[in-house]
Design a protein around this motif. Structure first.
Motif, PDB file in Angstrom:
ATOM      1  N   GLU A  60       0.758  -1.061  -0.017  1.00  0.00           N
ATOM      2  CA  GLU A  60       0.036  -0.027  -0.289  1.00  0.00           C
ATOM      3  C   GLU A  60       0.890   1.146  -0.024  1.00  0.00           C
ATOM      4  O   GLU A  60       2.084   1.115   0.360  1.00  0.00           O
ATOM      5  N   ARG A  61       0.246   2.351  -0.267  1.00  0.00           N
ATOM      6  CA  ARG A  61       0.916   3.611  -0.494  1.00  0.00           C
ATOM      7  C   ARG A  61       2.400   3.673  -0.797  1.00  0.00           C
ATOM      8  O   ARG A  61       3.160   3.958  -0.280  1.00  0.00           O
ATOM      9  N   PRO A  62       2.669   3.313  -1.987  1.00  0.00           N
ATOM     10  CA  PRO A  62       4.094   3.321  -2.431  1.00  0.00           C
ATOM     11  C   PRO A  62       4.726   4.375  -2.384  1.00  0.00           C
ATOM     12  O   PRO A  62       5.868   4.656  -2.364  1.00  0.00           O
ATOM     13  N   GLU A  63       3.961   5.492  -2.572  1.00  0.00           N
ATOM     14  CA  GLU A  63       4.614   6.920  -2.467  1.00  0.00           C
ATOM     15  C   GLU A  63       5.292   7.471  -1.073  1.00  0.00           C
ATOM     16  O   GLU A  63       5.892   8.244  -1.179  1.00  0.00           O
ATOM     17  N   MET A  64       4.911   6.391  -0.225  1.00  0.00           N
ATOM     18  CA  MET A  64       5.550   6.555   1.220  1.00  0.00           C
ATOM     19  C   MET A  64       6.772   5.879   1.046  1.00  0.00           C
ATOM     20  O   MET A  64       7.896   6.231   1.869  1.00  0.00           O
ATOM     21  N   PHE A  65       7.167   5.023  -0.002  1.00  0.00           N
ATOM     22  CA  PHE A  65       8.447   4.597   0.123  1.00  0.00           C
ATOM     23  C   PHE A  65       9.283   4.957  -1.140  1.00  0.00           C
ATOM     24  O   PHE A  65      10.496   5.335  -0.998  1.00  0.00           O
ATOM     25  N   MET A  66       8.868   5.423  -2.293  1.00  0.00           N
ATOM     26  CA  MET A  66       9.646   5.859  -3.361  1.00  0.00           C
ATOM     27  C   MET A  66       9.117   7.290  -3.883  1.00  0.00           C
ATOM     28  O   MET A  66       7.864   7.519  -3.890  1.00  0.00           O
ATOM     29  N   LYS A  67      10.061   7.940  -4.820  1.00  0.00           N
ATOM     30  CA  LYS A  67       9.504   9.127  -5.500  1.00  0.00           C
ATOM     31  C   LYS A  67      10.417   8.930  -6.744  1.00  0.00           C
ATOM     32  O   LYS A  67      11.781   8.799  -6.614  1.00  0.00           O
ATOM     33  N   GLU A  68       9.829   8.921  -7.839  1.00  0.00           N
ATOM     34  CA  GLU A  68      10.259   8.911  -9.086  1.00  0.00           C
ATOM     35  C   GLU A  68      11.020   7.447  -9.065  1.00  0.00           C
ATOM     36  O   GLU A  68      10.433   6.543  -8.325  1.00  0.00           O
ATOM     37  N   ASP A  69      12.418   7.421  -9.370  1.00  0.00           N
ATOM     38  CA  ASP A  69      12.940   5.806  -9.333  1.00  0.00           C
ATOM     39  C   ASP A  69      13.726   5.777  -8.377  1.00  0.00           C
ATOM     40  O   ASP A  69      14.335   4.946  -8.184  1.00  0.00           O
ATOM     41  N   SER A  70      13.731   6.568  -7.184  1.00  0.00           N
ATOM     42  CA  SER A  70      14.441   6.476  -5.920  1.00  0.00           C
ATOM     43  C   SER A  70      13.611   6.134  -4.996  1.00  0.00           C
ATOM     44  O   SER A  70      12.486   6.393  -4.806  1.00  0.00           O
ATOM     45  N   VAL A  71      14.225   6.310  -3.695  1.00  0.00           N
ATOM     46  CA  VAL A  71      13.379   6.127  -2.249  1.00  0.00           C
ATOM     47  C   VAL A  71      13.085   7.544  -2.180  1.00  0.00           C
ATOM     48  O   VAL A  71      13.620   8.436  -2.533  1.00  0.00           O
ATOM     49  N   ARG A  72      11.884   7.854  -1.426  1.00  0.00           N
ATOM     50  CA  ARG A  72      11.459   9.091  -1.175  1.00  0.00           C
ATOM     51  C   ARG A  72      12.475   9.679  -0.097  1.00  0.00           C
ATOM     52  O   ARG A  72      13.039   9.044   0.742  1.00  0.00           O
ATOM     53  N   PRO A  73      12.509  10.942  -0.449  1.00  0.00           N
ATOM     54  CA  PRO A  73      13.601  11.876   0.469  1.00  0.00           C
ATOM     55  C   PRO A  73      13.162  11.630   1.911  1.00  0.00           C
ATOM     56  O   PRO A  73      12.074  11.645   2.360  1.00  0.00           O
ATOM     57  N   GLY A  74      14.271  11.309   2.796  1.00  0.00           N
ATOM     58  CA  GLY A  74      13.871  10.956   4.255  1.00  0.00           C
ATOM     59  C   GLY A  74      13.870   9.391   4.472  1.00  0.00           C
ATOM     60  O   GLY A  74      13.713   9.095   5.836  1.00  0.00           O
ATOM     61  N   VAL A  75      13.779   8.585   3.371  1.00  0.00           N
ATOM     62  CA  VAL A  75      14.178   7.249   3.805  1.00  0.00           C
ATOM     63  C   VAL A  75      15.666   6.860   3.689  1.00  0.00           C
ATOM     64  O   VAL A  75      16.426   7.247   2.649  1.00  0.00           O
ATOM     65  N   LEU A  76      16.314   6.215   4.790  1.00  0.00           N
ATOM     66  CA  LEU A  76      17.687   5.926   4.809  1.00  0.00           C
ATOM     67  C   LEU A  76      17.725   4.725   4.210  1.00  0.00           C
ATOM     68  O   LEU A  76      17.025   3.705   4.313  1.00  0.00           O
ATOM     69  N   VAL A  77      18.920   4.176   3.617  1.00  0.00           N
ATOM     70  CA  VAL A  77      19.105   3.027   2.959  1.00  0.00           C
ATOM     71  C   VAL A  77      20.625   2.925   3.592  1.00  0.00           C
ATOM     72  O   VAL A  77      21.391   3.497   3.197  1.00  0.00           O
ATOM     73  N   LEU A  78      20.599   1.505   4.044  1.00  0.00           N
ATOM     74  CA  LEU A  78      21.837   1.001   4.295  1.00  0.00           C
ATOM     75  C   LEU A  78      22.090  -0.453   3.628  1.00  0.00           C
ATOM     76  O   LEU A  78      21.076  -1.349   3.584  1.00  0.00           O
ATOM     77  N   VAL A  79      23.243  -0.811   2.851  1.00  0.00           N
ATOM     78  CA  VAL A  79      23.605  -1.991   2.600  1.00  0.00           C
ATOM     79  C   VAL A  79      24.524  -2.538   3.300  1.00  0.00           C
ATOM     80  O   VAL A  79      25.668  -1.897   3.463  1.00  0.00           O
TER      81      VAL A  79
END
Ligand SMILES: [Zn+2]
Ligand SMILES: [Zn+2]
Ligand SMILES: [Zn+2]
Lengths: 99, 358
Positions: free
Chosen positions: A50-69
């Motif tokens: 649900e609500r994919p716009e909370m996770f992504m914006k355009e082809d990246s994560v939404r600003p404010g989402v941190l990503v760690l690999v």
């Protein structure tokens, strides 16, 4: 390729409240390696309910989402161009929820 | 040959060294400085910068009793952890307490309070919970049932502010510290500009407020980026709660939040620069600061006969919940009209509803 994906900071609510997902993702578009850009669109299609716009914006994560690999900020590894390898652990954390 | 870290995982060009110690692998990029640093150096600079802010701004005095506004969320959880650590390390000589407000929101606040209760044990800090039900006779659930979802954040914001002051008085503390971070303050600066609220604009960047009131409030995280707070909580495996308030309408503030995050992605310094801009504004207009008196009914500080909470409460108890909503102070009459149209997004000093820290 086996990967462990972890969602936190409220993002787990977008995927049935499951925080940790052990998944199998193959390189996309006939290429040999899997990069974060392709993983994100795979996640959006296969895990986000649900609500994919909370996770992504355009082809990246939404600003404010941190990503760690593997517990390392993806801003150090090339963000969308980061190449993933077998058994990598990718963590997504929203900074946008709550105080 | 590729290096491997402790887990034997390949590092694929992620093996850059920390620019502070030059020994360990970098784990994050600091938004403030763009430095690439390792976990250990990150803990050190993160904590010591907060210590510097506390010392330079004289936020605390030895022997003071300090309440930490605790919502169970990331900011207040990290605040409780870091302040108890710094209090020990630098001998601040403070007595720290956790102070939570129970708004009475089923499925939201009851869960986050469980987190605060765990924090009480984990950090060994005494916890005080004050509830809307006890203070006002109404839970937020009951209020929403009566007034619907339109103006509920006005109630929540006004009631919470006063509830924290009352809780602080019960704890007999000298000051209340909240977890407002740099992103929150930048957001509030922009909101106040967008609303033309110059009086609040000049106040919202102050690191200490309410020194003339009953309980002064301070913001030790004023210069701390949200990204670093969340990274710190993640690396330290701190236990926090992260669900959004189910009653939060959030639209206007949400746009500003998003705008700031977009700016941060392009130029992370933007957040500190917005705060700086807010600080550099000086009021030279005739904007009147309301005179402070006390509420005739409950004794809380108020510039009117009754404080805002009593007016709202009177409306609720008489079945006229619109009473007291949309009133503005210190603004000229033509401004009042504009403000009234903004009902529902009024509580601009608070974070979006449901979060305790404001
Ligand atoms: Zn280092
Ligand atoms: Zn009153
Ligand atoms: Zn609310």
């Amino acid at each position: 390729m086996q990967l462990t994906l972890e969602f936190g900071g409220g993002l787990e609510l977008l995927c049935d409240s499951v925080k940790i997902h052990n998944v199998n993702v193959d390189p996309q578009n006939g290429t040999e390696k899997l990069i974060m850009k392709d993983l994100l669109s795979w996640v959006r299609t296969n895990l986000i309910k649900e609500r994919p716009e909370m996770f992504m914006k355009e082809d990246s994560v939404r600003p404010g989402v941190l990503v760690l690999v593997n517990d390392c900020d993806w801003e150090l590894s090339g963000q969308l161009d980061t190449t993933l390898e077998e058994k990598d652990v990718v963590v997504f954390i929203s900074t946008l929820h709550g105080g | 040959m590729e290096e491997a870290d402790g887990n034997g995982k390949s590092m694929k060009g992620r093996g850059r060294l920390c620019c502070i110690c030059n020994k360990r692998r970098a784990a994050l990029k600091r938004p403030k400085t763009l430095e690439q640093i390792c976990r250990e150096c990150f803990y050190e600079v993160f904590e010591e910068e907060i210590h510097q802010v506390i010392v330079e701004n004289q936020l605390f005095k030895p022997g003071e009793r300090i309440a930490l506004g605790a919502s169970g969320g990331k900011d207040s959880t990290v605040l409780a952890y870091v302040l108890s650590e710094l209090n020990r390390r630098h001998n601040y000589g403070l007595d720290l307490f956790l102070l939570s407000v129970d708004e009475g929101i089923t499925g939201y606040r009851d869960d986050s309070l469980e987190t605060v209760k765990r924090n009480e044990i984990q950090y060994g800090l005494p916890l005080k919970i004050v509830s809307y039900k006890d203070l006002y006779g109404w839970t937020m659930d009951e209020i929403v049932k009566m007034i619907g979802l339109k103006n509920n954040c006005t109630f929540c914001g006004v009631f919470r502010r006063q509830a924290l002051d009352r809780g602080a008085a019960l704890l007999k503390v000298d000051k209340l510290a909240t977890g407002h971070n740099a992103d929150d303050i930048a957001e509030t600066v922009l909101l106040n500009i967008l609303r033309g609220d110059i009086a609040r604009l000049s106040r919202c960047t102050s690191i200490i407020t309410g020194e003339d009131g009953p309980i002064p409030r301070c913001k030790p995280f004023k210069y701390t980026y949200e990204k670093e707070i969340v990274m710190y909580a993640y690396f330290k495996r701190l236990d926090y709660f992260s669900t959004e308030c189910i009653y939060s309408p959030n639209a206007y503030r949400g746009f500003v939040r998003e705008f700031i995050k977009d700016l941060e992605r392009i130029r992370p310094r933007a957040i500190l620069d917005i705060i700086q801009s807010g600080e550099d504004f000086r009021i030279s207009t005739s904007t009147k600061m309301p005179e402070q008196g006390t509420c005739e009914r409950c004794g809380y500080i108020s510039s009117q006969k009754w404080c805002k909470a009593c007016v709202l409460l009177e409306g609720l108890n008489r079945g006229l919940p619109k009473l007291g909503i949309g009133r503005s102070r210190g603004l000229s009459d033509d401004r009042k009209k504009g403000i009234k149209e903004n009902i529902g997004t009024k509580s601009i000093e608070s974070k979006q509803c449901g979060t305790l820290d404001f």
